[in-house]
Design a protein around this motif. Structure first.
Motif, PDB file in Angstrom:
ATOM      1  N   LEU A   1       0.832  -1.202   0.000  1.00  0.00           N
ATOM      2  CA  LEU A   1       0.000   0.000   0.000  1.00  0.00           C
ATOM      3  C   LEU A   1       0.868   1.255   0.000  1.00  0.00           C
ATOM      4  O   LEU A   1       2.090   1.192   0.185  1.00  0.00           O
ATOM      5  CB  LEU A   1      -0.934  -0.005   1.207  1.00  0.00           C
ATOM      6  CG  LEU A   1      -0.323  -0.284   2.591  1.00  0.00           C
ATOM      7  CD1 LEU A   1       0.343   0.929   3.167  1.00  0.00           C
ATOM      8  CD2 LEU A   1      -1.391  -0.804   3.547  1.00  0.00           C
ATOM      9  N   ALA A   2       0.203   2.389  -0.197  1.00  0.00           N
ATOM     10  CA  ALA A   2       0.862   3.694  -0.119  1.00  0.00           C
ATOM     11  C   ALA A   2       0.080   4.554   0.867  1.00  0.00           C
ATOM     12  O   ALA A   2      -1.148   4.566   0.851  1.00  0.00           O
ATOM     13  CB  ALA A   2       0.893   4.368  -1.492  1.00  0.00           C
ATOM     14  N   ASP A   3       0.823   5.265   1.742  1.00  0.00           N
ATOM     15  CA  ASP A   3       0.151   6.097   2.737  1.00  0.00           C
ATOM     16  C   ASP A   3      -0.142   7.485   2.157  1.00  0.00           C
ATOM     17  O   ASP A   3       0.063   7.744   0.967  1.00  0.00           O
ATOM     18  CB  ASP A   3       0.986   6.198   4.016  1.00  0.00           C
ATOM     19  CG  ASP A   3       2.369   6.785   3.771  1.00  0.00           C
ATOM     20  OD1 ASP A   3       2.584   7.390   2.705  1.00  0.00           O
ATOM     21  OD2 ASP A   3       3.236   6.648   4.642  1.00  0.00           O
ATOM     22  N   GLU A   4      -0.586   8.407   3.019  1.00  0.00           N
ATOM     23  CA  GLU A   4      -0.986   9.740   2.546  1.00  0.00           C
ATOM     24  C   GLU A   4       0.188  10.550   2.013  1.00  0.00           C
ATOM     25  O   GLU A   4       0.003  11.518   1.263  1.00  0.00           O
ATOM     26  CB  GLU A   4      -1.692  10.514   3.677  1.00  0.00           C
ATOM     27  CG  GLU A   4      -0.824  10.780   4.902  1.00  0.00           C
ATOM     28  CD  GLU A   4      -0.835   9.625   5.882  1.00  0.00           C
ATOM     29  OE1 GLU A   4      -0.259   9.750   6.971  1.00  0.00           O
ATOM     30  OE2 GLU A   4      -1.428   8.570   5.551  1.00  0.00           O
ATOM     31  N   ARG A   5       1.413  10.155   2.374  1.00  0.00           N
ATOM     32  CA  ARG A   5       2.604  10.859   1.877  1.00  0.00           C
ATOM     33  C   ARG A   5       3.172  10.226   0.603  1.00  0.00           C
ATOM     34  O   ARG A   5       4.203  10.670   0.096  1.00  0.00           O
ATOM     35  CB  ARG A   5       3.687  10.877   2.951  1.00  0.00           C
ATOM     36  CG  ARG A   5       3.265  11.627   4.225  1.00  0.00           C
ATOM     37  CD  ARG A   5       4.380  11.625   5.245  1.00  0.00           C
ATOM     38  NE  ARG A   5       3.973  12.298   6.486  1.00  0.00           N
ATOM     39  CZ  ARG A   5       4.757  12.392   7.561  1.00  0.00           C
ATOM     40  NH1 ARG A   5       5.973  11.864   7.541  1.00  0.00           N
ATOM     41  NH2 ARG A   5       4.309  13.002   8.644  1.00  0.00           N
TER      42      ARG A   5
ATOM     43  N   LEU B   1      -9.687  -6.799   4.553  1.00  0.00           N
ATOM     44  CA  LEU B   1      -8.443  -6.067   4.775  1.00  0.00           C
ATOM     45  C   LEU B   1      -8.321  -4.911   3.790  1.00  0.00           C
ATOM     46  O   LEU B   1      -7.916  -3.796   4.151  1.00  0.00           O
ATOM     47  CB  LEU B   1      -7.260  -7.031   4.625  1.00  0.00           C
ATOM     48  CG  LEU B   1      -5.956  -6.643   5.309  1.00  0.00           C
ATOM     49  CD1 LEU B   1      -6.160  -6.445   6.806  1.00  0.00           C
ATOM     50  CD2 LEU B   1      -4.910  -7.734   5.081  1.00  0.00           C
ATOM     51  N   HIS B   2      -8.662  -5.156   2.523  1.00  0.00           N
ATOM     52  CA  HIS B   2      -8.610  -4.115   1.493  1.00  0.00           C
ATOM     53  C   HIS B   2      -9.548  -2.961   1.853  1.00  0.00           C
ATOM     54  O   HIS B   2      -9.177  -1.778   1.758  1.00  0.00           O
ATOM     55  CB  HIS B   2      -9.000  -4.716   0.142  1.00  0.00           C
ATOM     56  CG  HIS B   2      -8.760  -3.807  -1.018  1.00  0.00           C
ATOM     57  ND1 HIS B   2      -9.572  -2.729  -1.312  1.00  0.00           N
ATOM     58  CD2 HIS B   2      -7.780  -3.801  -1.973  1.00  0.00           C
ATOM     59  CE1 HIS B   2      -9.119  -2.102  -2.370  1.00  0.00           C
ATOM     60  NE2 HIS B   2      -8.024  -2.742  -2.801  1.00  0.00           N
ATOM     61  N   SER B   3     -10.738  -3.309   2.311  1.00  0.00           N
ATOM     62  CA  SER B   3     -11.719  -2.282   2.686  1.00  0.00           C
ATOM     63  C   SER B   3     -11.252  -1.478   3.896  1.00  0.00           C
ATOM     64  O   SER B   3     -11.421  -0.260   3.948  1.00  0.00           O
ATOM     65  CB  SER B   3     -13.065  -2.949   2.971  1.00  0.00           C
ATOM     66  OG  SER B   3     -14.001  -2.002   3.439  1.00  0.00           O
ATOM     67  N   ARG B   4     -10.643  -2.159   4.846  1.00  0.00           N
ATOM     68  CA  ARG B   4     -10.185  -1.489   6.062  1.00  0.00           C
ATOM     69  C   ARG B   4      -9.152  -0.416   5.741  1.00  0.00           C
ATOM     70  O   ARG B   4      -9.199   0.710   6.259  1.00  0.00           O
ATOM     71  CB  ARG B   4      -9.600  -2.521   7.029  1.00  0.00           C
ATOM     72  CG  ARG B   4      -9.207  -1.950   8.386  1.00  0.00           C
ATOM     73  CD  ARG B   4      -8.276  -2.875   9.147  1.00  0.00           C
ATOM     74  NE  ARG B   4      -8.807  -4.234   9.229  1.00  0.00           N
ATOM     75  CZ  ARG B   4      -8.078  -5.275   9.620  1.00  0.00           C
ATOM     76  NH1 ARG B   4      -6.799  -5.109   9.898  1.00  0.00           N
ATOM     77  NH2 ARG B   4      -8.603  -6.474   9.700  1.00  0.00           N
TER      78      ARG B   4
ATOM     79  N   TYR C   1      -5.657   4.857   2.765  1.00  0.00           N
ATOM     80  CA  TYR C   1      -4.491   4.283   2.095  1.00  0.00           C
ATOM     81  C   TYR C   1      -4.857   3.860   0.671  1.00  0.00           C
ATOM     82  O   TYR C   1      -6.007   3.498   0.394  1.00  0.00           O
ATOM     83  CB  TYR C   1      -3.981   3.054   2.862  1.00  0.00           C
ATOM     84  CG  TYR C   1      -3.398   3.371   4.223  1.00  0.00           C
ATOM     85  CD1 TYR C   1      -2.050   3.713   4.358  1.00  0.00           C
ATOM     86  CD2 TYR C   1      -4.181   3.306   5.373  1.00  0.00           C
ATOM     87  CE1 TYR C   1      -1.514   3.994   5.609  1.00  0.00           C
ATOM     88  CE2 TYR C   1      -3.661   3.584   6.624  1.00  0.00           C
ATOM     89  CZ  TYR C   1      -2.322   3.927   6.725  1.00  0.00           C
ATOM     90  OH  TYR C   1      -1.795   4.197   7.964  1.00  0.00           O
ATOM     91  N   LEU C   2      -3.835   3.871  -0.203  1.00  0.00           N
ATOM     92  CA  LEU C   2      -4.002   3.355  -1.554  1.00  0.00           C
ATOM     93  C   LEU C   2      -3.466   1.929  -1.563  1.00  0.00           C
ATOM     94  O   LEU C   2      -2.269   1.701  -1.396  1.00  0.00           O
ATOM     95  CB  LEU C   2      -3.231   4.216  -2.559  1.00  0.00           C
ATOM     96  CG  LEU C   2      -3.257   3.720  -4.015  1.00  0.00           C
ATOM     97  CD1 LEU C   2      -4.682   3.681  -4.554  1.00  0.00           C
ATOM     98  CD2 LEU C   2      -2.377   4.606  -4.890  1.00  0.00           C
TER      99      LEU C   2
END
Length: 398
Positions: free
Chosen positions: A8-12, A28-31, A37-38
């Motif tokens: 995943l990628a965070d907000e930064r 997990l994807h939905s969470r 997160y992307l």
């Protein structure tokens, strides 16, 4: 619950891989998506050769909780504290778990539920957090947990330290015996073969043992190692663990020391939970889970039923016929005076000191016995090797 590796990628915009447990990959994807997160991919760990989560080291866990408590006391929000400590955590496995806790808290789970979902946290810890959340006094219960774990960690380190020297001596005895049998004895065997004289029975037996060790040692060693490995695996099963526990408690002298150690651990755990505001019955159930001895844990679980029926804790524990009489009497005094948590701490301190004193006395006897055993091994080997030479000198002199 299945473990997944999430990319995943965070907000930064930082791309990272984390390990999390969930019922399904979609959950997990939905969470993570709801938390901002992307998510690039969610793969079951079994599909990529992963393994289960490792248990967190106690010292690492204590450092985290001390830092967590300090940040909370300083006024930092719980979510911000978790995020900060997760990014600074050097243990990669623990960092992944802290990141999962942070995500779960963001999505609305309580702190105790988020830590419990990791599957590696001590039951006492998650129960303590639950008590703190219910009472609205998380800082105080966290401090009590830290005090409890520091005392427990110090006690365990003292126990391990007291066993280091005897273990070293035992290894030395085994190493010395192997050296004599595999290196010294074969040279005497060549000498006596050249002389062609009749050898004493003890010498013949020792020389034969040396030859067997040389010929079959490389085959026997892996077999012994394999048997030890299988035995260790078996002791981790329910049946094996219960059998070892019964033998350990039934062992003369050492069984009593083990029982006192478990009673001390139970008393301190129960005192911590009660002081945190948790009711007696759930505190007993949690304390039972923290006990290593299956037999003592079963006795505590049996006492839970009698406590539910309205009987006192001391009476319930006394009916199990497992707990020492002194512990029962001290708990009874604590109940009658309304100071049960304080008395339970006194019980723990008394038995911990008793265990340390007993171990010191046992070690003071074991160490000389090991040294005497080492000396006897050397003496027997030397007598067996030099006895034919003494016999030859006697024949020559006559």
């Amino acid at each position: 619950m299945t473990e997944y590796t999430v990319k995943l990628a965070d907000e930064r915009g930082r791309i990272q891989e984390q390990i999390h447990a969930a019922a399904t990959a979609e959950e997990l994807h939905s969470r993570f998506t709801q938390s901002g997160y992307l998510v690039y991919s969610v793969k079951a760990r079994s599909a990529i050769g992963g393994s289960s989560k490792k248990k967190i080291k106690l010292d690492v866990f204590l450092v985290f909780n001390q830092q967590f408590l300090t940040l909370i006391k300083a006024g930092l929000p719980i979510l911000g504290s978790l995020d900060l400590l997760a990014r600074r955590q050097k243990d990669l496995g623990f960092r992944a778990q802290l990141e999962d806790v942070t995500v779960r808290v963001k999505t609305g789970q309580s702190l105790s539920e988020a830590f419990e979902a990791q599957g590696t946290m001590p039951v006492v810890y998650t129960t303590t957090l639950l008590a703190g959340e219910r009472s609205g006094n998380l800082e105080e219960v966290l401090q009590r947990f830290l005090d409890f774990q520091r005392v427990s960690l110090t006690f365990r380190k003292k126990l391990k330290a007291s066993l280091i020297y005897p273990a070293f001596l035992i290894v030395m005895v085994i190493g010395l015996f192997i050296f004599l049998i595999t290196f010294v004895v074969p040279r005497f065997a060549d000498l006596y073969n050249q002389l062609g004289t009749k050898l004493p029975t003890l010498t013949v037996w020792l020389l034969q043992l040396g030859q067997d060790m040389q010929h079959y040692g490389l085959f026997v060693a892996p077999v012994i190692a394999g048997l030890i490995w299988l035995l260790m695996r078996w002791t981790k099963t329910e049946a094996g663990n219960s059998f070892v526990d019964r033998v350990r408690i039934a062992t003369p002298v050492l069984g009593g020391v083990w029982l006192k150690y478990q009673v001390g651990l139970f008393s301190r755990t129960l005192a911590t939970l009660l002081t945190g505001g948790l009711p007696l019955v759930p505190s007993l159930e949690t304390a039972a889970k923290s006990i290593e001895s299956k037999q003592i844990a079963k006795a505590v679980y049996n006492s839970v039923e009698t406590v539910r029926e309205g009987k006192g804790l001391s009476v319930s524990l006394d009916e199990t016929k497992v707990f020492p009489e002194l512990a029962i009497e001290m708990i009874e005094v604590g109940e009658s005076t309304g100071a049960l948590p304080q008395m339970l701490n006194s019980v723990a301190e008394f038995f911990e000191e008793d265990v340390q004193a007993s171990l010191a006395a046992i070690m003071s006897l074991i160490e000389p016995l090991i040294l005497i055993g080492m000396g006897l091994v050397v003496v027997v080997v030397l007598i067996a090797l030099y006895l034919p030479i003494f016999s030859l000198n006697g024949v020559g002199g006559s």
